[in-house]
Enzyme design. Structure first.
Site, PDB file in Angstrom:
ATOM      1  N   SER A 210       8.449  -4.791   6.433  1.00 26.36           N
ATOM      2  CA  SER A 210       8.297  -5.770   7.508  1.00 26.36           C
ATOM      3  C   SER A 210       9.082  -7.047   7.269  1.00 26.36           C
ATOM      4  O   SER A 210       8.519  -8.137   7.157  1.00 26.36           O
ATOM      5  CB  SER A 210       6.819  -6.063   7.694  1.00 26.36           C
ATOM      6  OG  SER A 210       6.138  -4.849   7.874  1.00 26.36           O
TER       7      SER A 210
ATOM      8  N   ARG B  61       0.816  -1.201   0.000  1.00 21.87           N
ATOM      9  CA  ARG B  61       0.000   0.000   0.000  1.00 21.87           C
ATOM     10  C   ARG B  61       0.849   1.250   0.000  1.00 21.87           C
ATOM     11  O   ARG B  61       1.967   1.270   0.505  1.00 21.87           O
ATOM     12  CB  ARG B  61      -0.888   0.040   1.241  1.00 21.87           C
ATOM     13  CG  ARG B  61      -1.911  -1.088   1.275  1.00 21.87           C
ATOM     14  CD  ARG B  61      -2.722  -1.020   2.531  1.00 21.87           C
ATOM     15  NE  ARG B  61      -1.846  -0.859   3.680  1.00 21.87           N
ATOM     16  CZ  ARG B  61      -2.184  -0.219   4.782  1.00 21.87           C
ATOM     17  NH1 ARG B  61      -3.364   0.340   4.892  1.00 21.87           N
ATOM     18  NH2 ARG B  61      -1.347  -0.133   5.786  1.00 21.87           N
TER      19      ARG B  61
ATOM     20  N   ASP C 102       6.676  -3.350  10.829  1.00 24.90           N
ATOM     21  CA  ASP C 102       5.238  -3.207  11.130  1.00 24.90           C
ATOM     22  C   ASP C 102       4.930  -3.347  12.626  1.00 24.90           C
ATOM     23  O   ASP C 102       3.999  -2.714  13.129  1.00 24.90           O
ATOM     24  CB  ASP C 102       4.364  -4.156  10.293  1.00 24.90           C
ATOM     25  CG  ASP C 102       4.780  -5.604  10.414  1.00 24.90           C
ATOM     26  OD1 ASP C 102       5.805  -5.885  11.061  1.00 24.90           O
ATOM     27  OD2 ASP C 102       4.086  -6.465   9.850  1.00 24.90           O
TER      28      ASP C 102
HETATM   29 MG    MG Z   1       0.117  -6.171   8.390  1.00 23.41          MG
END
Ligand code: MG
Ligand code: ADP
Length: 495
Positions: A181, A117, A235
């Site tokens: 992440s 995103r 994250d």
């Molecule tokens: Mg996530």
């Protein structure tokens, strides 16, 4: 008598063909038959329970997991032991949580979850204190995930360009926070050297490289805009920061989604990889790799080994593979196959569907365990998967799902207990009150996972009062908040 009886019945039911068979000693033989069936069922039940037994963990076993996690944490933090440690305890250079005075517009990228995103985050202070977000989801095709690093980062920059245009902000340069992440070695907030890919990513030429450098190179190749990359964020850290914005007690972040990981505020004196003893720094544990040294081998089952063997990274992320969404469905499928091969399920008939990797998604675990679901609906879920089941089969499948999800939540809880107790001991407290910010679909949507996790932490660390706070979009919002804090500190330094 018999002839008349037959005749009457047939006359009354002309549409039925009825045969009368004379039983020989029904009351004797019949009792034996009933016993034999019950015996078979009991034997099968026992056989299934024996297979499931290693997946049911005792309090003592969980305490051991907690202790081992604590030992691995110490290894990761220690200068001497870090190199061979499996739980890497990576410094993040995030030392302060938001104080509410941050403001401005920030871009954020979120890579490493199910979706990639791009986000625009507006942070306001004062009376209108709060965070406003716009985001767009982009897919990363499998061939790019597993292609070259250049292709991957070109694709990312292409998505950023598309997003800026979509927002009507083409050409505007904003500070950017990059939620990445994967395990990274950081020497600074704005640098992240990828140690190794996890969770299905495999792009070449990235491991050992600074992902900010790779991103900047791709931006330059495109020659369309420039960006000020301020922070690389995991994250877990983003999740902790997001919840920290609401709750000052939040000093731990936890993810239970595709993968599993945690972070927490550690005393600088214990973070031996970074100079200085004052204050605290957030440590990205990368706890998914717990067990890679072999220290969980006594609780790993043949099913865990089977799932691991066919994964993209055999032998790696062993703890994560017992806990997170990417793997639980596969563990269940492997158990169901084993049951079927032994004639303990699906009438012993192993279908092509059941042999297909990945058909049993973790979301089915949630659906099947949902309390308001009747067994008939479990059957229809299985039918949907191409698995013809009887009512008894559905009960068995449900039990397998329960056992696997419960173990996952308990293992996760044992790790979390180690973390909160370490924080408590760090501060020399008899009692600690702390909040854990949590993100991840498995935690949020599974009907029992969170309860079992909370219970386990309570039992294993009775001296801590732990509150769990669900983060809303920790990886997006968190990256922006960390960027905002860094910008605030940077500006204060320039003044
Ligand atoms: Mg996530
Ligand atoms: P990520 O961890 O990739 O950022 P999520 O937190 O959304 O993203 O987690 C996605 C994972 O959650 C999927 O891999 C899937 O296994 C699992 N999942 C999806 N839906 C459900 C559900 N209803 N119940 C439990 N797990 C789910």
């Amino acid at each position: 008598f018999a002839r008349r009886l037959h005749k009457t019945v047939r006359k009354l039911l002309p549409d039925c063909e009825i045969r009368f068979v004379r039983s020989e000693d029904g009351s004797g033989k019949g009792a034996a038959m009933v016993t034999a069936v019950a015996y078979r069922l009991a034997a099968q039940h026992k056989a299934r329970q024996k297979i499931l037994e290693p997946l049911r963990l005792s309090h003592e076993q969980l305490l051991k997991v907690k202790e081992r996690m604590r030992m691995e944490m110490e290894k990761g933090l220690g200068k001497e032991t870090h190199a061979e440690a499996t739980v890497k305890m990576l410094p993040t250079y995030v030392c302060s949580t938001p104080d509410g005075t941050e403001k401005g517009d920030f871009l954020a990228l979120d890579l490493g979850g199910t979706n990639f995103r791009v986000l625009l985050v507006r942070v306001r202070n004062g009376m209108r204190r709060g965070v406003e977000m716009h985001n767009k989801i982009y897919s990363i095709p499998m061939d790019i995930m597993q292609g070259t690093g250049e292709e991957l980062f070109d694709h990312i920059v292409h998505c950023i360009a598309d997003f800026l245009e979509y927002m009507g902000m083409k050409g505007i340069s904003l500070p950017l926070g990059f939620t990445f992440s994967f395990p990274c070695h950081q020497n600074n907030l704005d640098e992240g050297i990828l140690l190794k890919w996890t969770k299905g990513f495999k792009a070449t030429g990235c491991e050992g490289e600074d992902v900010v450098g790779l991103l900047k190179e791709a931006i330059h190749r495109r020659e369309e805009f420039d960006l000020d990359v301020v922070a690389v964020v995991n994250d877990t850290v983003g999740t902790m920061m997001t919840c920290g914005y609401e709750d000052p007690y939040c000093e731990v972040g936890l993810i239970v989604g595709t993968g599993s990981n945690a972070c927490y505020m550690e005393e600088m004196r214990n973070v031996e990889l970074v100079e200085g003893d004052e204050g605290r720094m957030c440590v990205n544990m990368e706890w998914g790799a717990f067990g890679d040294s072999g220290c969980l081998d006594d609780i790993r089952t043949e099913f865990d080994l089977a799932v691991d063997e066919l994964s993209l990274n055999p032998g790696k992320q062993r703890y994560e593979k017992m806990i997170s969404g990417m793997y639980l469905g596969e563990i269940v499928r492997n158990i169901l196959m084993d049951f079927t091969k032994r004639g303990l399920l699906f009438r012993g008939r192993i279908s092509e569907r059941l042999k297909t990797r990945g058909i049993f998604e973790t979301k089915f675990l949630s659906q099947i365990e949902s309390d308001c679901l009747a067994l008939l609906q479990v059957r229809s879920i299985l039918q949907h998967l191409g698995l013809e089941s009887t009512c008894d089969d559905s009960i068995i499948v449900k039990e397998v799902c329960t056992v696997v999800a419960r173990r996952a939540a308990q293992l996760c809880g044992a790790g979390m207990a180690a973390v909160v107790d370490k924080i408590r001991e760090n501060r020399g407290l008899d009692f600690l009150k702390v909040t854990v910010g949590v993100d991840g679909t498995l935690y949020k949507l599974h009907p029992h996972f969170s309860n079992v996790l909370h219970e386990t932490v309570k039992q294993l660390s009775p001296k801590c009062e732990v509150t769990f706070l669900q983060s809303e979009d920790g990886s997006g919002k968190g990256a922006a908040l960390i960027t905002a804090v860094a910008c605030r500190i940077r500006e204060a330094g320039q003044r």
